[in-house]
Design a protein around this motif. Structure first.
Motif, PDB file in Angstrom:
ATOM      1  N   ARG A   1      15.106  40.869  27.431  1.00 14.04           N
ATOM      2  CA  ARG A   1      15.843  41.697  27.601  1.00 14.04           C
ATOM      3  C   ARG A   1      15.470  42.882  28.563  1.00 14.04           C
TER       4      ARG A   1
ATOM      5  N   GLU B   1      20.678  46.903  35.513  1.00 12.96           N
ATOM      6  CA  GLU B   1      20.742  48.740  35.601  1.00 12.96           C
ATOM      7  C   GLU B   1      19.521  49.780  35.822  1.00 12.96           C
ATOM      8  N   ARG B   2      18.859  49.108  34.065  1.00 12.91           N
ATOM      9  CA  ARG B   2      18.112  50.831  34.418  1.00 12.91           C
ATOM     10  C   ARG B   2      17.060  50.916  35.455  1.00 12.91           C
TER      11      ARG B   2
ATOM     12  N   LYS C   1      18.655  52.197  38.677  1.00 11.03           N
ATOM     13  CA  LYS C   1      19.387  53.767  38.522  1.00 11.03           C
ATOM     14  C   LYS C   1      17.869  54.539  38.659  1.00 11.03           C
TER      15      LYS C   1
ATOM     16  N   ARG D   1      25.096  47.217  37.212  1.00 10.46           N
ATOM     17  CA  ARG D   1      25.919  48.098  36.010  1.00 10.46           C
ATOM     18  C   ARG D   1      25.603  46.701  34.762  1.00 10.46           C
ATOM     19  N   GLY D   2      24.719  46.278  34.727  1.00 11.39           N
ATOM     20  CA  GLY D   2      24.894  45.054  33.530  1.00 11.39           C
ATOM     21  C   GLY D   2      23.048  44.912  34.107  1.00 11.39           C
ATOM     22  N   SER D   3      22.698  43.680  32.819  1.00  8.65           N
ATOM     23  CA  SER D   3      21.580  43.771  32.472  1.00  8.65           C
ATOM     24  C   SER D   3      21.307  42.949  33.673  1.00  8.65           C
ATOM     25  N   VAL D   4      22.512  41.720  33.769  1.00  7.70           N
ATOM     26  CA  VAL D   4      21.990  41.024  34.798  1.00  7.70           C
ATOM     27  C   VAL D   4      22.321  41.155  36.433  1.00  7.70           C
TER      28      VAL D   4
ATOM     29  N   ASN E   1      16.486  44.454  31.636  1.00  3.39           N
ATOM     30  CA  ASN E   1      17.998  45.355  32.351  1.00  3.39           C
ATOM     31  C   ASN E   1      17.881  45.858  33.679  1.00  3.39           C
TER      32      ASN E   1
ATOM     33  N   ILE F   1      25.627  36.077  40.773  1.00  4.10           N
ATOM     34  CA  ILE F   1      25.297  35.774  41.570  1.00  4.10           C
ATOM     35  C   ILE F   1      27.049  36.715  41.888  1.00  4.10           C
TER      36      ILE F   1
ATOM     37  N   TYR G   1      26.424  42.942  40.040  1.00  2.00           N
ATOM     38  CA  TYR G   1      26.119  43.640  38.906  1.00  2.00           C
ATOM     39  C   TYR G   1      24.873  44.534  38.502  1.00  2.00           C
TER      40      TYR G   1
END
Lengths: 284, 459, 234, 735
Positions: C137, C141-142, C145, C83-86, C139, C89, C80
């Protein structure tokens, strides 16, 4: 941030509104609210509760003026002394105006509220010490203080209701100030998403919760520096300038036929929310 | 009437003052226990508020500040008494201040300590107050240097440390007397340490004078700036009724005013409790009273200036607030402030009352009540009646928690003061001696010149 | 008297100088030092070294679990993260997906425990190792990337910047301070915008306002991380 | 083996949801923690379920019957927020406050969690098997006509299944009761237009004349009308729409009107006739019988009867004549009288005279499947059930989706009569007043956990069948969906015909697939079709377009305005607010704390009195007033409200619960209780506005808890909410 850093970049840190050498780029979030469309139904306010984990304080605390509605709908009666309000009432959604030169920002002793480069008046809950000076200096009184520890207060969020809480937003404990953020969590999520794609946000990709729900579409939100955005076009059509304390058009003799105005702009907070006057039919 | 008898023996001065440090009378214990009880009310309120939240103070939006800030300004104001008496009058060579400046300075320190407490209890997240201090930290953040509240914190801290220093430095010769006259116990050790090896040599005296003078010079602008900065908490804001250019001098005048009034009160109490009639004489009281009257009139004038400038300006919102103060729900308090602050001091203009102890006690208490009301009337009505009519809120009244803490602060102040009086000489022995010496010199001079006159007359 | 005034002026100057000096220099070591977190007991003692560790060059068949790892990409399991903030697992089904075909370790205590959870259809209650305060917060993903895809840096290096050298650990343990100043110290650095072979960046805005990408002394375009409080706190 | 093939229904069955402690600490946790919390992890997860990423699922809002399609934000297996589904023609992505509070219906801490059987005064938890067995036992030997169902509005497959169950019981007694329902209007529309609920094109009208229709607040389909209203305000052909509202108590719509005309309560029909007369005078050609019918309503008389000035009347007629098309709407304020049908007829006549039929009033599409078309409630149903109960004709009574013990006027003695039934079963989400009287309470799934379909009565475009599907796992394992329960019950009676359906989901899927050809290409694969339906959340079918007839009826008998009753001088207007409606959602705290738009009062009831009248009576804001009708007295705080006729007082409906949990119980008063038992002459509907009351001060005063501050609605010269006259603006330049 060291002292030398502070001194070197002093001018940058202290920019509270765009100036010629540092314009808002690529974003400046702003809003336009059409009072002629607003029906006062309160859907925006409830959407705000749902999106932003705003506690329901209950009757007693409401009576003590401790309500937390970031977005409140004000109802004004015409003041012409008629027996009946035969032109109805005026409803005005009022929330943080995200002022460009915000009176709240300069006074916070710890810098918990400050201006972001994309033109938001951010409120950093974890930095707040609760001096409430910001609220004291807010001309609109749209800042709301956590007078109690609402997350643990009985019947605010009973166990079942905690599951509704938006995990993208910090839950505020007692002693911190909070206010409308222009749904910053949605803006940040949107910004991140488009950064992956290597572009900037287009108009309509980020909606605030209140805008999204408004049944009459009275609320327009967007990027003021994007000429394609609705909000930019509206501000332009209404000839409202972000950094003016008196609009050019208002200096005309006899006023104008444009409806755009900002509240208390004579105090020079340079609000980022433009309102458009309510219209009432003259033929009846 | 003489402001001090010139024939008091120096040994007697030592004895009288040192006596006040010894075996407390029952009355002393009554006051201390009373003060403790009062203070514990405040502590109880704070514990409750800390645990439940600021809401128990019955503050609300937009009424976010209440008695805490008003009382904070009040105590800051009180602190100006000591500086006025010791530093300003010291530079002006008004030596009648000598018997009374010590306790006035103590008052400065303690009222600052009390004021500091109010800044603390008013914070929503007291446990995170250190965010507002500029220190290198793990987050790499600084406080906001633009905020008057931060200037406030710094000014108060500086003022507090300077006034403690001033108090201490001024006490060194006396501490040496204490050290030399007390021969055993913890007091001996304490005084030995604090006296810093004072022996009374010429060189020590010379250095002492210069140091004292330097700190006094340093303290005066500090005192003026402290209350100006407190005033700028309001004046730098944008709110109607606060955004007033004349606030800094107005606040400073108010501070000196309440400080003087408090000196009169404490003068009378100390004189009675510690039997200092010989040193805290009525002529000195009279001078203090006259000074108070003068400052009262300055304050009244500044008040009038403020009202007039609001009235004749085109600031509709400020005018609204002023009208609200005079006619709205706050009217009784506001008129109370005018009465206590501007009318009551007129009593002090009458010679007959300038030495009348009961009248002065009541008057000085009333003056301070008026000054306290003034501070409340600065803070509260602006919230009730700000720029934004929708949020006008006229029925906010402080809850018992706020009142409890205001009440408790008096206990805390009294407690500190009482402890001070028993540990440190509350009358400056060496300066009284100086004064007595100067007076005796002066009267000798007078006798000499008087006799010459009569001789000439005889011719 | 003048002596005293001079002396006090000297003192004040010294104080000002020393305090501004200390305020200026004290920060760097304060925030970048490694800060080993406590050891954490997990329901299953997961051997990160075995999964992500480097292969043992002397053991091409990779049969000896004590000697080498399998160099599995971090994001094969923590899928994940891109793809996302977390980072998350992996679902139990992913563990089983491989392990049901690895007969050699099927009867080891840890894997037996794993299958017990699977048969009971119960999620493994893994404990959080890198648990930021609730008002932060972060992230994933960023960061993935930006550094893995655009800068084309090795995954383990990028993840390791915050998570430490996980490939040498069994149960993961926090190695970096994760304090705010530590995060900021990296956001204040100039990072290369793109490298050949990395994902193209388009007309992307790297900056929020003031900190636009700039050319560094070597003529390479560099940019800093976002530095608004509200980038991470809201 | 690993089964990656996820059934759609299982998408939420993610185990190990780690958010139980949903970070209630807020700002409390101020430092990095190690090993304190557990990670969200799953046993199996579909590709689209990832921690930290929200998924949106479409479903249907069940907070009212407007049928808005919603899009629920789901994360880590729990629903967080309801948003509008942009594809729905009813709400086009928008929502009202009531709809958004649907999550608080779902997460309400006071929901019933297991079947409860009455045992003395208490409810005893029993199993579902026992509950079903008990129902079978109680129904045994009871003839069909002694079994009644009293429900709220039902539609979709629940209705179909309910019909089947009733059939299996041999009962025809399905009564549909809605306490707040435009039933008189339906009858009048049927007469005038041949259709109960035509389409109202507010967006096509240049003038909307509304007789008490609160279309922005609580009338029929407010979210849809609000959007039409926005278009209407922006203008048709560049001309901004003009809204004129006629009513005795200002509604939300009235507050948005260009001209709010206050009329004496009950004289709406007279005004409508007066407008027709004035139109005739202004030169509109009227047919002879219409002209004759309106002849007596000359402007002086109308002005005298209604209290509207002749000048306003003339201006209004001129406006209506000049700007066409217009639209005349009719709402509860005009319906709620003994002569409500006559008022409605007069108002419909005005629409016809203005030639709006076919322009701004259009035929709506009929639902092609009558078995799932909505059965709309009215108050006449309550009256019938009450009579049957009183006569002992009901042995077993089922109640669902309605709370008659709360909403029936006390004079009907519904609660007492309910006791005459042998066995009462309530399908309920909460222990409301009616459920408390039941012998057996069957706990329902929330609308966000249940399967179903909903067809709205008001269809703006074609027919939209809204699909309701679970947005998350059941919160409480022992609740059941209404469809599920009905299926189980009907299986008891006819096990053979329903054995093919394992559960309601299977039934629903089969039923929808059966009509696949109607909805889509019949060649489409079943799964593809079904998944498409679920992902869209709606099905649009063309529907059979009816034709609107326009039948002029001039036989209108309007009584002269009633003389003031000396004993009870005030007319009580029980007002319907947008958020609370008939009170079934009063236990959703967002709605309680959301200020009433007009008075800004929260958490309590109030009585609105005109300031002039209040001054006469010596009443000030916050005085507790006893409002006494023939049937009882309630006490409420006074609020001085300029938007009400001086001879009327108004109390909002919806509060005053004696049950329903922590957020509803004990807040406010219930004006339903003191309503007079007066019915509309033609339809038999309860005339809600016919209650006469008197006021007296109790001698207590409270602080009214409201958002409005000391300044009230005044701006004190500050430019805050500004208004321009329409001749000062140029809307054409706007973006």
């Amino acid at each position: 941030m060291s002292v030398s850093n502070l001194l070197e970049n002093w001018a940058e840190f202290r920019h509270t509104h765009p100036v010629d050498d540092v314009p808002h780029d690529p974003y400046k979030w702003a809003m336009s609210i059409d009072l002629d469309a607003c029906s006062g139904c309160n859907a925006c306010s409830i959407a705000c509760y749902a999106e932003n984990n705003i506690p329901v304080v209950g009757k007693d605390k409401f009576e003590h003026g401790q309500v937390m509605h970031w977005m409140r709908i004000e109802r004004y009666w015409p003041e012409d002394g008629r027996e009946f309000p035969d032109q109805g009432a005026t409803f005005l959604p009022m929330m943080c105006q995200q002022c460009e030169a915000a009176p709240c920002e300069t006074v916070c002793p710890v810098g918990a509220t400050n201006h972001t480069a994309d033109g938001l008046n951010s409120q950093i809950y974890n930095r707040c010490v609760g001096s409430r000076y910001c609220s004291a200096n807010c001309p609109f009184k749209v800042r709301y203080f956590n007078w109690y520890d609402y997350p643990t207060t009985e019947n605010v969020w009973p166990a079942e209701m905690t599951q509704q809480l938006n995990p993208d937003i910090t839950l505020r404990g007692k002693g911190v100030m909070e206010k409308c953020t222009f749904c910053v969590q949605r803006i940040r999520a949107g910004e991140r998403a488009v950064k992956n794609e290597g572009r900037i946000l287009r108009d309509g990709e980020v909606q605030t919760a209140c805008q999204q729900v408004c049944p009459t579409g009275a609320i327009t939100f967007g990027n003021l520096v994007d000429p394609e955005s609705k909000v930019h076009q509206k501000w332009k059509a209404q000839q409202v300038e972000l950094t003016a304390d008196e609009q050019e058009k208002d200096k005309e003799e006899g006023g104008t036929d444009l409806r755009g105005y900002r509240i208390l702009e004579e105090l020079r907070p340079y609000p980022s929310v433009m309102y458009m006057e309510r219209v009432r039919e003259s033929a009846i | 009437m003489k402001d001090i008898r010139e024939d008091i023996a120096w040994a007697k001065i030592n004895k009288d003052v040192l006596k006040s440090l010894e075996s407390p009378r029952n009355l002393y214990w009554v006051i201390v226990i009373g003060a403790l009880l009062v203070f514990s009310v405040g502590v109880g309120c704070e514990i409750y508020q800390y645990n439940v939240g600021m809401g128990v103070a019955n503050l609300d939006n937009p009424h976010v500040w209440g008695l805490y800030i008003a009382t904070f300004i009040f105590w800051i104001g009180m602190s100006h008494s000591g500086t006025l008496l010791s530093a300003i009058l010291h530079l002006m060579h008004a030596d009648w201040r000598k018997p009374i400046y010590r306790f006035a300075e103590a008052m400065t320190t303690f009222s600052l300590m009390t004021a500091g407490l109010f800044v603390m209890v008013h914070l929503g997240r007291l446990w995170q107050f250190y965010y507002s201090l500029p220190y290198p930290n793990d987050r790499g953040l600084w406080p906001n240097f633009q905020s008057p509240l931060l200037w406030d914190a710094m000014a108060i801290f500086t003022y507090l440390s300077s006034s403690i220093l001033f108090l201490f430095v001024g006490m060194i010769p006396d501490l040496a007397i204490c050290r030399d006259n007390i021969h055993s116990g913890w007091r001996k050790k304490l005084y030995t340490v604090l006296a810093l090896g004072w022996e009374g040599t010429d060189r020590q005296w010379r250095n002492f004078r210069v140091t004292y003078l330097t700190i006094a010079c340093f303290l005066i602008p500090l005192a003026v700036s402290v209350h100006s900065i407190v005033a700028s908490d309001f004046a730098m804001s944008q709110q109607p009724g606060w955004h007033v250019t004349s606030f800094p001098p107005y606040f400073v005048a108010g501070a000196l005013y309440s400080g003087c009034a408090a000196i009169i009160t404490l003068f009378i109490i100390l004189r009675y409790v510690f039997k200092f009639e010989e040193y805290m004489t009525l002529p000195i009281l009279k001078k203090t009273v006259r000074l108070t009257f003068a400052i009262a009139m300055v304050w009244t004038y500044l008040n009038a200036v403020e009202f007039a400038s609001v009235w004749y300006s085109h600031d509709i919102a400020s005018k609204d607030v002023l009208i609200q103060k005079a006619t709205g729900p706050y009217a009784p308090y506001w008129w109370g402030m005018i009465f206590c602050g501007s009318v009551v001091p007129l009593i002090l203009a009458f010679k007959r009352f300038q030495t009348n102890i009961p009248v002065l006690l009541v008057t000085s208490l009333l003056l301070n009540l008026g000054m306290w009301l003034e501070r409340w009337m600065i803070v509260a009505p602006t919230y009730s009646h700000g720029y934004y009519p929708w949020t006008w809120d006229h029925d906010q009244f402080p809850s018992w928690v706020q009142w409890g803490m205001v009440f408790g602060s008096f206990g805390w102040f009294t407690l500190l003061f009482m402890v001070f009086c028993k540990v440190f000489p509350s009358v400056s022995m060496y300066e009284v001696k100086e004064m007595v010496y100067h007076r005796s010199l002066a009267s000798k001079k007078l006798e000499v010149s008087g006799s010459q006159e009569s001789v000439e007359g005889a011719h | 008297m003048h002596r005293f005034i001079r002396f006090s002026i000297l003192l004040m100057g010294l104080f000002a100088a020393s305090s501004s000096f200390s305020a200026d220099v004290a920060l760097e070591p304060l925030t970048t030092a490694d800060d080993l977190g406590p050891a954490i007991e997990q329901p299953i003692e997961f051997p990160h070294n075995r999964h992500a560790g480097l292969r043992n060059p002397n053991d091409p068949s990779n049969s000896d679990p004590l000697k080498g790892g399998m160099e599995i990409d971090c994001m094969y399991c923590h899928t994940y993260a891109r793809r996302g903030s977390v980072a998350g697992i992996p679902p139990l089904q992913k563990c089983i997906g491989c392990h049901q075909n690895i007969e050699s370790v099927r009867e080891t205590p840890r894997i037996k425990k794993l299958f017990e959870y699977w048969e009971a259809k119960k999620a493994v209650p893994w404990k959080k190792v890198h648990d930021l305060p609730d008002f932060v917060r972060f992230n994933h993903e960023r960061h993935i990337k930006r550094f893995v895809f655009q800068q084309n840096r090795p995954v383990q290096e990028v993840c390791g910047a915050c998570h430490g050298d996980v490939k040498t650990m069994t149960v993961a343990r926090r190695q970096k301070s994760l304090a705010m100043g530590w995060c900021v110290s990296c956001h204040e650095k100039d990072h290369v915008v793109s490298v050949p072979g990395g994902m193209p960046v388009g007309s992307q805005a790297y900056w929020y306002g003031f900190k636009k990408p700039a050319l560094n002394s070597a003529g390479v375009e560099v940019a800093k991380g976002p530095n608004d409080c509200s980038s991470c706190h809201y | 083996m690993i089964d990656n093939n996820f059934d759609r229904r299982d998408f939420l069955k993610v185990l190990g949801w780690g958010g139980a402690a949903v970070a209630l600490s807020g700002c409390g946790n101020t430092s990095v923690e190690d090993g304190k919390e557990t990670v969200v992890s799953y046993v199996e997860a579909a590709e689209y379920v990832a921690p930290g990423i929200s998924v949106y699922f479409n479903s249907t809002c069940a907070q009212c019957d407007a049928g808005c399609s919603i899009s629920g934000r789901v994360r880590e297996g729990r629903v967080l927020k309801l948003e509008g589904n942009p594809d729905s023609v009813i709400n086009r992505g928008k929502m009202c406050g009531l709809g958004q509070a649907g999550v608080q219906h779902h997460y309400n801490p006071d929901r019933v969690r297991e079947p409860l059987l009455r045992s003395g005064d208490r409810g005893e938890a029993i199993t579902w098997d026992k509950a079903y067995a008990l129902i079978a036992e109680k129904l045994n030997g009871v003839s069909g006509d002694q079994i009644d169902f009293l429900t709220g509005t039902v539609s979709g497959h629940t209705k179909a299944l309910l019909g089947n169950y009733l059939e299996s019981l041999g009962s025809k007694n399905h009564f549909v009761y809605e306490a707040v329902s435009p039933a008189v209007q339906r009858a009048a529309n049927m007469k005038s237009y041949g259709m109960e609920m035509p389409r109202f094109n507010i967006n096509k009208a240049k003038v909307v004349l509304s007789f008490g229709a609160d279309f922005l607040g609580a009338w029929v389909s407010p979210v849809h009308f609000s959007q039409q209203y926005a278009e209407f305000r922006k203008g048709v052909d560049g001309q901004r729409g003009v809204l004129v509202q006629v009513e005795s108590k200002m509604t939300l719509t009235g507050a948005n009107a260009d001209r709010w005309l206050v009329v004496r309560p009950g004289t709406e029909g007279i005004l409508a006739m007066g407008v027709i007369n004035a139109l005739g005078v202004a030169g509109l050609s009227l047919s002879a019988d219409v002209a004759a019918a309106v002849k007596p309503y000359d402007k002086e008389r109308v002005s005298k009867d209604t209290g509207v000035s002749t000048e306003s009347l003339v201006k209004l007629a001129a406006l209506l004549k000049d700007r066409t098309p217009s639209l005349v709407l009719l709402g509860s304020a005009a319906e709620g009288y003994a002569h409500g049908s006559q008022n409605a007829a007069a108002i419909n006549l005005l629409n016809q005279v203005l030639g709006n039929v076919g322009k701004t009033l259009e035929a709506s599409a009929a639902v092609p499947f009558p078995q799932i078309a909505p059965t709309i409630g009215n108050t006449a149903a309550l009256r019938m059930v009450n009579n049957r109960l009183a006569d002992g004709q009901i042995k077993v009574l089922f109640t669902y989706g309605t709370n008659p013990v709360f909403t029936a006027p006390s004079e009907m003695k519904f609660k007492e009569n309910l006791g005459k039934a042998n066995f009462r079963v309530a399908f309920a989400h909460y222990l409301d007043e009616t459920a408390l009287q039941a012998d057996l309470v069957l706990p329902l799934d929330s609308a966000l956990e249940d399967w179903g379909t909903l067809v709205a009565e008001y269809q703006p475009e074609g027919v939209q069948i809204s699909v309701q599907q679970p947005l998350m796992e059941k919160l409480h394992p022992e609740t059941r969906g209404m469809g599920e329960i009905l299926l189980s019950l009907v299986k008891q009676r006819q096990p053979e015909s329903y054995k093919a359906f394992d559960d309601y989901y299977a039934y629903l899927r089969t039923a929808m697939l059966k009509n696949k050809s109607e909805f889509a290409n019949s060649a489409m694969d079943d799964d593809v079709f079904w998944n498409g339906v679920l992902s869209a959340g709606i099905i649009n079918v063309g529907g059979n377009l009816n034709k609107l007839s326009s039948k002029l009826s001039t036989n209108i008998q309007l009584p002269a305005p009633a003389e003031q009753d000396a004993k009870y001088p005030f007319t009580l207007i029980p007002s319907v607010t947008a958020n609370l409606r008939d009170g079934r959602h009063a236990n959703q705290p967002w709605l309680q704390e959301s200020p009433d738009p007009l008075t800004t009062i929260v958490w309590d009831s109030w009585v609105e009195i005109h300031p002039k009248k209040a001054a006469e009576l010596g009443i000030v804001e916050g005085d507790i007033i006893a409002i006494e009708s023939k049937n009882g007295t309630i006490n409420a705080q006074a609020y001085l409200f300029p938007g009400i006729h001086p001879d009327a007082v108004s109390i909002p409906l919806g509060r005053g619960h004696e049950a329903m949990g922590r957020y509803a119980k004990g807040y406010g008063v219930n004006p339903f209780q003191i309503l007079d038992r007066v019915f509309d002459g033609e339809t038999g509907e309860l005339a809600m506005h016919e209650t006469k009351v008197k006021l007296s001060k109790v001698g207590k005063r409270v602080i009214v808890v409201k958002d409005e501050g000391f300044a009230g609605g005044a701006q004190h010269g500050k430019k805050i909410a500004m208004t321009k006259s329409s001749d000062q603006v140029d809307l054409s330049e706007e973006v």
